[in-house]
Motif scaffolding. Sequence first.
Motif, PDB file in Angstrom:
ATOM      1  N   TYR A   1       0.825  -1.203   0.000  1.00  0.00           N
ATOM      2  CA  TYR A   1       0.000   0.000   0.000  1.00  0.00           C
ATOM      3  C   TYR A   1       0.864   1.260   0.000  1.00  0.00           C
ATOM      4  CZ  TYR A   1      -3.914  -3.121   1.246  1.00  0.00           C
ATOM      5  OH  TYR A   1      -4.868  -4.111   1.263  1.00  0.00           O
ATOM      6  N   VAL A   2       1.947   1.244   0.751  1.00  0.00           N
ATOM      7  CA  VAL A   2       2.858   2.392   0.745  1.00  0.00           C
ATOM      8  C   VAL A   2       3.427   2.604  -0.652  1.00  0.00           C
ATOM      9  CG1 VAL A   2       5.014   3.340   1.652  1.00  0.00           C
ATOM     10  CG2 VAL A   2       3.450   2.109   3.185  1.00  0.00           C
ATOM     11  N   LEU A   3       3.850   1.515  -1.310  1.00  0.00           N
ATOM     12  CA  LEU A   3       4.423   1.646  -2.653  1.00  0.00           C
ATOM     13  C   LEU A   3       3.396   2.190  -3.629  1.00  0.00           C
ATOM     14  CD1 LEU A   3       6.760   0.114  -1.370  1.00  0.00           C
ATOM     15  CD2 LEU A   3       6.864  -1.322  -3.420  1.00  0.00           C
ATOM     16  N   ARG A   4       2.166   1.740  -3.531  1.00  0.00           N
ATOM     17  CA  ARG A   4       1.143   2.263  -4.439  1.00  0.00           C
ATOM     18  C   ARG A   4       0.914   3.746  -4.187  1.00  0.00           C
ATOM     19  NH1 ARG A   4      -5.271   0.848  -5.490  1.00  0.00           N
ATOM     20  NH2 ARG A   4      -5.801   3.017  -5.894  1.00  0.00           N
ATOM     21  N   ASP A   5       0.804   4.160  -2.937  1.00  0.00           N
ATOM     22  CA  ASP A   5       0.592   5.576  -2.639  1.00  0.00           C
ATOM     23  C   ASP A   5       1.719   6.432  -3.203  1.00  0.00           C
ATOM     24  OD1 ASP A   5      -1.816   5.286  -1.356  1.00  0.00           O
ATOM     25  OD2 ASP A   5      -0.972   5.252   0.664  1.00  0.00           O
ATOM     26  N   VAL A   6       2.934   5.938  -3.081  1.00  0.00           N
ATOM     27  CA  VAL A   6       4.093   6.687  -3.568  1.00  0.00           C
ATOM     28  C   VAL A   6       3.987   6.928  -5.070  1.00  0.00           C
ATOM     29  CG1 VAL A   6       6.540   6.374  -4.080  1.00  0.00           C
ATOM     30  CG2 VAL A   6       5.728   6.115  -1.754  1.00  0.00           C
ATOM     31  N   VAL A   7       3.615   5.897  -5.827  1.00  0.00           N
ATOM     32  CA  VAL A   7       3.531   6.050  -7.277  1.00  0.00           C
ATOM     33  C   VAL A   7       2.291   6.849  -7.668  1.00  0.00           C
ATOM     34  CG1 VAL A   7       3.337   4.802  -9.464  1.00  0.00           C
ATOM     35  CG2 VAL A   7       4.881   3.966  -7.700  1.00  0.00           C
ATOM     36  N   GLN A   8       1.212   6.704  -6.943  1.00  0.00           N
ATOM     37  CA  GLN A   8      -0.013   7.426  -7.279  1.00  0.00           C
ATOM     38  C   GLN A   8       0.087   8.915  -6.979  1.00  0.00           C
ATOM     39  OE1 GLN A   8      -3.650   5.664  -5.874  1.00  0.00           O
ATOM     40  NE2 GLN A   8      -4.863   7.497  -6.216  1.00  0.00           N
ATOM     41  N   PHE A   9       0.813   9.280  -5.940  1.00  0.00           N
ATOM     42  CA  PHE A   9       0.776  10.669  -5.466  1.00  0.00           C
ATOM     43  C   PHE A   9       2.096  11.427  -5.635  1.00  0.00           C
ATOM     44  CE2 PHE A   9      -2.400   8.427  -2.756  1.00  0.00           C
ATOM     45  CZ  PHE A   9      -3.530   9.087  -3.214  1.00  0.00           C
ATOM     46  N   SER A  10       3.082  10.856  -6.327  1.00  0.00           N
ATOM     47  CA  SER A  10       4.387  11.511  -6.417  1.00  0.00           C
ATOM     48  C   SER A  10       4.765  11.801  -7.856  1.00  0.00           C
ATOM     49  CB  SER A  10       5.474  10.628  -5.797  1.00  0.00           C
ATOM     50  OG  SER A  10       5.236  10.400  -4.436  1.00  0.00           O
ATOM     51  N   ASN A  11       5.431  12.943  -8.060  1.00  0.00           N
ATOM     52  CA  ASN A  11       5.951  13.273  -9.386  1.00  0.00           C
ATOM     53  C   ASN A  11       7.454  13.517  -9.380  1.00  0.00           C
ATOM     54  OD1 ASN A  11       6.002  15.692  -8.059  1.00  0.00           O
ATOM     55  ND2 ASN A  11       4.947  16.872  -9.637  1.00  0.00           N
ATOM     56  N   THR A  12       8.103  13.362  -8.229  1.00  0.00           N
ATOM     57  CA  THR A  12       9.556  13.486  -8.149  1.00  0.00           C
ATOM     58  C   THR A  12      10.092  12.492  -7.129  1.00  0.00           C
ATOM     59  OG1 THR A  12       9.593  15.109  -6.349  1.00  0.00           O
ATOM     60  CG2 THR A  12       9.408  15.975  -8.606  1.00  0.00           C
ATOM     61  N   ILE A  13      11.372  12.188  -7.237  1.00  0.00           N
ATOM     62  CA  ILE A  13      12.008  11.309  -6.260  1.00  0.00           C
ATOM     63  C   ILE A  13      11.997  11.939  -4.882  1.00  0.00           C
ATOM     64  CG2 ILE A  13      14.359  10.690  -5.544  1.00  0.00           C
ATOM     65  CD1 ILE A  13      14.723   9.166  -8.025  1.00  0.00           C
ATOM     66  N   ASP A  14      12.147  13.248  -4.800  1.00  0.00           N
ATOM     67  CA  ASP A  14      12.133  13.908  -3.497  1.00  0.00           C
ATOM     68  C   ASP A  14      10.808  13.679  -2.772  1.00  0.00           C
ATOM     69  OD1 ASP A  14      14.700  14.838  -3.813  1.00  0.00           O
ATOM     70  OD2 ASP A  14      14.099  16.828  -4.512  1.00  0.00           O
ATOM     71  N   THR A  15       9.700  13.775  -3.523  1.00  0.00           N
ATOM     72  CA  THR A  15       8.389  13.509  -2.918  1.00  0.00           C
ATOM     73  C   THR A  15       8.291  12.067  -2.465  1.00  0.00           C
ATOM     74  OG1 THR A  15       7.413  15.149  -4.405  1.00  0.00           O
ATOM     75  CG2 THR A  15       5.899  13.679  -3.256  1.00  0.00           C
ATOM     76  N   VAL A  16       8.781  11.144  -3.306  1.00  0.00           N
ATOM     77  CA  VAL A  16       8.768   9.721  -2.949  1.00  0.00           C
ATOM     78  C   VAL A  16       9.517   9.494  -1.648  1.00  0.00           C
ATOM     79  CG1 VAL A  16       9.557   7.426  -3.609  1.00  0.00           C
ATOM     80  CG2 VAL A  16       8.564   8.932  -5.341  1.00  0.00           C
ATOM     81  N   LEU A  17      10.727  10.037  -1.553  1.00  0.00           N
ATOM     82  CA  LEU A  17      11.546   9.808  -0.361  1.00  0.00           C
ATOM     83  C   LEU A  17      10.880  10.370   0.883  1.00  0.00           C
ATOM     84  CD1 LEU A  17      15.111  10.502  -1.798  1.00  0.00           C
ATOM     85  CD2 LEU A  17      14.083   8.295  -1.265  1.00  0.00           C
ATOM     86  N   THR A  18      10.262  11.539   0.755  1.00  0.00           N
ATOM     87  CA  THR A  18       9.562  12.125   1.903  1.00  0.00           C
ATOM     88  C   THR A  18       8.434  11.214   2.369  1.00  0.00           C
ATOM     89  OG1 THR A  18      10.082  14.364   1.167  1.00  0.00           O
ATOM     90  CG2 THR A  18       8.275  14.126   2.729  1.00  0.00           C
ATOM     91  N   MET A  19       7.660  10.690   1.413  1.00  0.00           N
ATOM     92  CA  MET A  19       6.557   9.791   1.771  1.00  0.00           C
ATOM     93  C   MET A  19       7.075   8.509   2.411  1.00  0.00           C
ATOM     94  SD  MET A  19       3.892  10.217  -1.427  1.00  0.00           S
ATOM     95  CE  MET A  19       2.748   9.019  -0.710  1.00  0.00           C
ATOM     96  N   LEU A  20       8.131   7.933   1.857  1.00  0.00           N
ATOM     97  CA  LEU A  20       8.660   6.686   2.403  1.00  0.00           C
ATOM     98  C   LEU A  20       9.226   6.880   3.802  1.00  0.00           C
ATOM     99  CD1 LEU A  20      10.476   5.178  -0.717  1.00  0.00           C
ATOM    100  CD2 LEU A  20       8.278   4.488   0.237  1.00  0.00           C
ATOM    101  N   VAL A  21       9.919   7.986   4.002  1.00  0.00           N
ATOM    102  CA  VAL A  21      10.492   8.262   5.324  1.00  0.00           C
ATOM    103  C   VAL A  21       9.397   8.426   6.366  1.00  0.00           C
ATOM    104  CG1 VAL A  21      11.720  10.005   6.682  1.00  0.00           C
ATOM    105  CG2 VAL A  21      12.684   9.214   4.520  1.00  0.00           C
ATOM    106  N   ASN A  22       8.303   9.098   5.986  1.00  0.00           N
ATOM    107  CA  ASN A  22       7.239   9.392   6.943  1.00  0.00           C
ATOM    108  C   ASN A  22       6.220   8.270   7.100  1.00  0.00           C
ATOM    109  OD1 ASN A  22       8.194  11.962   7.638  1.00  0.00           O
ATOM    110  ND2 ASN A  22       7.198  12.895   5.862  1.00  0.00           N
ATOM    111  N   ALA A  23       6.259   7.278   6.225  1.00  0.00           N
ATOM    112  CA  ALA A  23       5.307   6.171   6.318  1.00  0.00           C
ATOM    113  C   ALA A  23       5.555   5.357   7.583  1.00  0.00           C
ATOM    114  CB  ALA A  23       5.432   5.269   5.086  1.00  0.00           C
ATOM    115  N   LYS A  24       4.496   4.757   8.093  1.00  0.00           N
ATOM    116  CA  LYS A  24       4.629   3.813   9.195  1.00  0.00           C
ATOM    117  C   LYS A  24       5.008   2.466   8.580  1.00  0.00           C
ATOM    118  CE  LYS A  24       4.105   2.554  13.567  1.00  0.00           C
ATOM    119  NZ  LYS A  24       5.000   3.047  14.626  1.00  0.00           N
ATOM    120  N   ARG A  25       6.312   2.230   8.451  1.00  0.00           N
ATOM    121  CA  ARG A  25       6.832   1.093   7.691  1.00  0.00           C
ATOM    122  C   ARG A  25       6.771  -0.194   8.509  1.00  0.00           C
ATOM    123  NH1 ARG A  25      10.495   5.241   7.156  1.00  0.00           N
ATOM    124  NH2 ARG A  25      12.029   4.139   8.457  1.00  0.00           N
TER     125      ARG A  25
END
Length: 452
Positions: A281-305
Motif C-alpha cells: 500500500y505504501v508503494l502504491r501511494d508513492v507512485v499514485q501521489f508523487s511526481n519526483t524522487i524527493d516527494t517519494v523519499l519524503t513519503m517513504l520516510v514518513n510512512a509507518k513502515r
Amino acid sequence: MNNNYFILFCILAIISQVQSVDPSCKGIINTNPILHDEPTFVNSVPNGKRFVVGSGYDKINIVHLYGGTPYDMGLALGKLMSEDLQHLVPEYFAYLDNKIEDLIKTLPPLVAKWIAELGLLGALDLNYEITRFYTPPWYDEELRGLAAGSGISYENIRRLNLLPELIKAACSVIGAWGQSTLSKTTLLHLRSLDWDEKAPIAKYATVTVYHPNTSYEGYENHFHDYYKQKYSGSYTFANFGYLGLIGSIGAYNEVSVGLGQKVWITKEQDITSRFGNPWTYVLRDVVQFSNTIDTVLTMLVNAKRTCSVHLGLGEYHRNTSIASDQTIDFLGIEYSAKEFNVFSWKDMYNTPNHPILDDVVYWDPHPQPSNDTCLGSLLVEHYGHLDAPTIIRNITSQLRTGNTLNLVLDYAENAAYLAYSAPDDPQGPLEAFNRVHTRLDMAKLFAEPAPK
C-alpha cells in the motif's frame, strides 16, 4: 578433425552462444520474440474497461479503472473481472493450503507461528487487525467496492491483498542509464519477481491502469496524517501484478516515476515490525501521489513502515531533449520499520562479486551483499549495450531471475516489457524469464479515454 571431435566442437560452440561463461549463471539465453501486439477490447462497465493482450498461456489482462472514489474503481474492477475472481480466490487459497508445510519453513519465525496456530486465513486476519489502524482508508473502500462488484466476500478479498505482507519473495532489481545503456539517453528498470512459477495466480496476470480523479476529494487531511506532507494531487499509474491485488509490487506512473521491490533478507529482526501500513500500500501511494524522487523519499520516510524490503526507485524527465544527471535518477533503498538507507550507484557494495558500475544500481535475488558472481559479470559483459531486449534475452534468463513475473521498464520509450509464468502450460517453460515477453506502450495506456 575426426567426426567425434567435430561434433564436440559444434556442441561447445552452440553452448557458448546461449550460456554465460560465468559458471554461477545457470540459465540460457531467451531467444523468444518480443511481442508488440495492440491490446484488444473485451468489454466495459461504468468506470472501467477491460482489454487483453497476447493469447493462450501468454495472455495478460489490461484493466482501466476510472472514478472519483476508490469504491467506484474497486466496483468497476469487480464487475469487469467477476468470473475470473470467482475462480481465482478459492483456487489460490486451496493451492496455498496444500503448500503450507513447505511455506512455513521459509517464513520469519513470528509469521510461521501465526500460521501454525491460526491457519493461513487466521494469520491473514490477524495481520489485518494489527495493520488497519495504520492503513489509509481509501484501501478499505476500494476493497469493499471490489467485493461488491465481484461477489467475493470482503474478508477473502482483504486476505488476498495481505498475502505479500505476510509472505515475501526473493526478486532482483536493476536500474541502468547513461553510459551503461545502448541509447545513452534512457533509464532501464528491472523488477523481477522470484516466488513460485507454479502458483495459479499467474493465470490471472493483470496490468491495472488507474485513472483516478486528480483531486481524490475528501482525502487531503488523511493524506497528511499518513505521510506528513501536503496533498498535491493524484496521477494516472499502472500496477503490474495480479488480479485482485490493489497494492503495488511494481508500478509506474504517467510522469515517469517507477518503483519495484525485492526482499531484504536480514538477521536484524529488530528493524522490522508487523504494526504499520503494509508495504504494498505504501508503494502504491508513492507512485499514485508523487511526481519526483524527493516527494517519494519524503513519503517513504514518513510512512509507518513494516517489513524489510529493497526498493528500486526511478525518475525520468521527458520534457528535456537531452538526458543528463538532472533528468534521470535511480536509487536503491533499504526499507524497514526502523532503518531507511538510500544508495546511488556510487554507494553500492564494492565487492569482487558486486563491482561498482557507473550509472547502474543493482541487487540480485540473494542476500546482500551477494556472494554470487552472475549478475555482476553479466552487467560487465553487456555494459554500454543494455536495452530492454538485452536484459530479457541475456541477463534475467541467464541469472534465472523473474520466474513468476519479469518486468523491464524503458522510461525513454515510455514502455513496459513483461512476461508472467505459465503454471498450466504443458509445453513450458513455466518460468517468466524464459517465456515470450510483451511490449506495452504506456503512453497509450495512460491516455485511454474513460467509457462513455
